[in-house]
Design an enzyme around this catalytic site. Structure first.
Site, PDB file in Angstrom:
ATOM      1  N   ASP A  45       0.182   3.837  -1.128  1.00 49.16           N
ATOM      2  CA  ASP A  45       1.066   2.687  -1.233  1.00 49.16           C
ATOM      3  C   ASP A  45       2.390   3.035  -1.896  1.00 49.16           C
ATOM      4  OD1 ASP A  45      -0.351   0.754   0.001  1.00 49.16           O
ATOM      5  OD2 ASP A  45      -1.153  -0.187  -1.808  1.00 49.16           O
ATOM      6  N   LYS A  67       6.338   0.339   1.474  1.00 47.55           N
ATOM      7  CA  LYS A  67       7.540  -0.313   1.974  1.00 47.55           C
ATOM      8  C   LYS A  67       8.544   0.690   2.542  1.00 47.55           C
ATOM      9  CE  LYS A  67       7.402  -4.307  -1.134  1.00 47.55           C
ATOM     10  NZ  LYS A  67       8.109  -5.025  -2.204  1.00 47.55           N
ATOM     11  N   MET A 183       3.930 -10.037  -9.499  1.00 51.99           N
ATOM     12  CA  MET A 183       4.802 -10.304  -8.349  1.00 51.99           C
ATOM     13  C   MET A 183       5.516 -11.641  -8.473  1.00 51.99           C
ATOM     14  SD  MET A 183       2.151  -8.945  -5.410  1.00 51.99           S
ATOM     15  CE  MET A 183       0.760  -9.891  -6.090  1.00 51.99           C
TER      16      MET A 183
END
Length: 525
Positions: A45, A67, A183
């Site tokens: 990740d 990402k 988050m």
């Protein structure tokens, strides 16, 4: 009875969900490290520290599932699930490396559910979750008997497809002493408003911690009423965690991570990757962000004729000199390749240039006879001259190209010196544009040099077009040299040496760097 290989059952794959921890690679579990070392496929990740991939076998397949530019993900969650299933069905040992803990807002359960549906074996390895790490590394105990005995973990980013939130903000606001929000940066105004509207005091202390446990960590503190403005002014962006509660007051007392002497400093290490580990570890221990740009690649000699001939008549030498760890390593490697061991050196005196070289010789069961007070080639020569070397035969295994000062001083004193190249320094392959960009933008605080070769090869790596560009690249960067010979090489290129230890060892170099920055004004931010 002989078993035919074709009759053996097919290898069964397995998926391991491994928590990578909050960012510091040292916080992964021993179980997680073991699995990485034996993985055949690793799906990792955005939040998993890339340094952890150094544990993975070179022939393993690495798949980035984090990402991309613009905040897009390399794979959807469904795509990640399919990756795990497909590779496991091929009989592979698959490690799914996830930031923090797989089961705390990590969507690990969703991946496991897919594996169960497909009948694939799995194991889950917990990781240090970002909530506890962010609090600890910011100097905030999330529980404290004088402040609170309860804590709640909350996501600030619920599933956008849900019609209603399943977070009971009315109960949460005053029901937990400490609230940690994952988050939540993008929804921070909404979060603070809900907590205040449901009874939490606007004066409640709040901390926001970005990139917890890494050298990029940044922490800001405010209250429920002010934290949005504080975060905006400090330009805090994800990934970051929000800690709400009276325990935030203890940060002023307990903060330790961001107070380390090199915290916030970006330091370039130019040693070979094989030798850089000690220097890197010590600098990181003091809080630095270390960028490894190896400027030297060590290769053995193609032609070992000189050292082979010297080993064949080793009994005719009075002294064997070692001026570097690499010289020790490659000399003994050649000695062993010829079928000998350290016993062949019986009767010959051993001299080394410094303590680190002496330690390396000791690994082969050999104790040096001479260690100079001054850890340089010149210091070694001066110490040898005091013993009387006229008429002595001296063997000097070393790099193909090195300073001639030591052999010249001994030869002038009447010694017969055999220079035996056992390795050569060559510039390593690799990109240089990133390093040049970092120097030009002034984002590198310090460059360390541990030998003249690192200086020469570093300057070749940045490829400055003339003195003007060289100064544009390095004039805003502090330069550290391990000793006077390295420092002189730096100065011959028109650059200044800012840090040089009195003793020429890695330990002393790090201490000198720490002392230099302690004498400066505190790092902003």
């Amino acid at each position: 009875m002989t078993t035919n290989a074709s009759s053996l059952p097919a290898k069964i794959g397995k998926v391991y969900l491994v928590g990578a921890g909050p960012g510091d690679p040292g916080l992964i579990t021993l179980r997680g490290k073991y699995l990485l070392e034996h993985a055949e496929v690793v799906v990792y990740d955005y939040l998993a520290n890339p340094k952890l991939l150094g544990y993975v076998p070179k022939d393993a397949q690495l798949i980035y599932a984090g990402k991309k530019g613009g905040g897009l993900h390399a794979f959807t969650q469904e795509g990640i699930n399919r990756l795990l299933v497909d590779h496991a069905k091929q009989g592979k040992m698959v490690v799914r490396l996830k930031g923090g803990d797989p089961f705390i807002f990590g969507r690990g359960a969703e991946e496991i559910e897919e594996l169960v549906t497909e009948g694939i074996d799995f194991e889950v390895v917990p990781g240090v979750t970002s909530a506890t790490a962010a609090a600890t590394y910011a100097g905030i105990p999330i529980t404290h008997r004088e402040y609170t005995a309860s804590v709640a973990f909350v996501t600030g980013h619920e599933d956008p497809t849900k019609k209603f939130s399943n977070i009971s903000w009315d109960k949460l606001a005053t029901g937990a002493g400490t609230i940690v929000v994952y988050m939540g940066i993008k929804t921070l105004p909404s979060i603070t408003r809900k907590l205040i509207d449901h009874g939490r005091s606007p004066d409640t202390p709040v901390a926001v911690v970005r990139w917890a446990s890494t050298p990029q960590q940044r922490s800001v503190v405010g209250t429920l009423a002010t934290i949005c403005e504080v975060v905006q002014q400090a330009d805090i962006k994800p990934p970051a965690l929000i800690i709400v509660g009276e325990v935030v007051k203890l940060r002023s007392t307990i903060d330790w991570f961001e107070k380390r002497p090199l915290f916030g400093r970006r330091i370039v290490v130019t040693r070979t990757r094989e030798q850089a580990s000690d220097l890197v570890a010590q600098l990181e221990e003091q809080g630095a962000e270390v960028l490894e740009y190896s400027t030297i690649h060590i290769e053995p000699m193609d032609d070992c004729g000189i050292v082979d001939a010297a080993i064949a008549e080793i009994g005719s030498y009075q002294w064997l000199l070692f001026t570097s760890i690499n010289a020790v390593t490659h000399f003994f490697r050649r000695l062993f390749a010829l079928g000998h061991d350290s016993r062949l050196l019986a009767g010959i005196k051993i001299a080394v240039v410094g303590r680190a070289t002496a330690d390396e010789v000791g690994k082969y069961g050999v104790k040096p006879d001479l260690l100079p007070e001054k850890f340089t080639g010149e210091g070694l020569a001066e110490a040898l001259l005091q013993t009387g070397v006229q008429g002595s035969r001296i063997l000097l295994p070393r790099a193909l190209r090195a300073s001639e000062l030591l052999p010249e001083m001994l030869t002038d004193a009447g010694a017969q010196v055999t220079i035996a190249p056992v390795y050569r320094n060559v510039p390593p392959p690799g990109p240089k544009e990133e390093l040049r960009d970092q120097l030009l933008e002034g984002s590198i605080d310090l460059v360390t040099f541990t030998s003249s070769s690192t200086v020469t090869n570093f300057l070749a790596l940045i490829d400055a077009a003339g003195d003007d560009e060289l100064h544009r690249l390095l004039d805003r960067t502090t330069i550290a040299a391990i000793g006077p010979i390295t420092a002189e090489t730096i100065r011959t290129h028109g650059l200044a040496v800012d840090i040089q230890p009195e003793r020429y060892t890695i330990d002393d170099m790090v201490q000198a760097i720490v002392a230099h920055y302690r004498n400066l004004a505190p790092q902003a931010g």
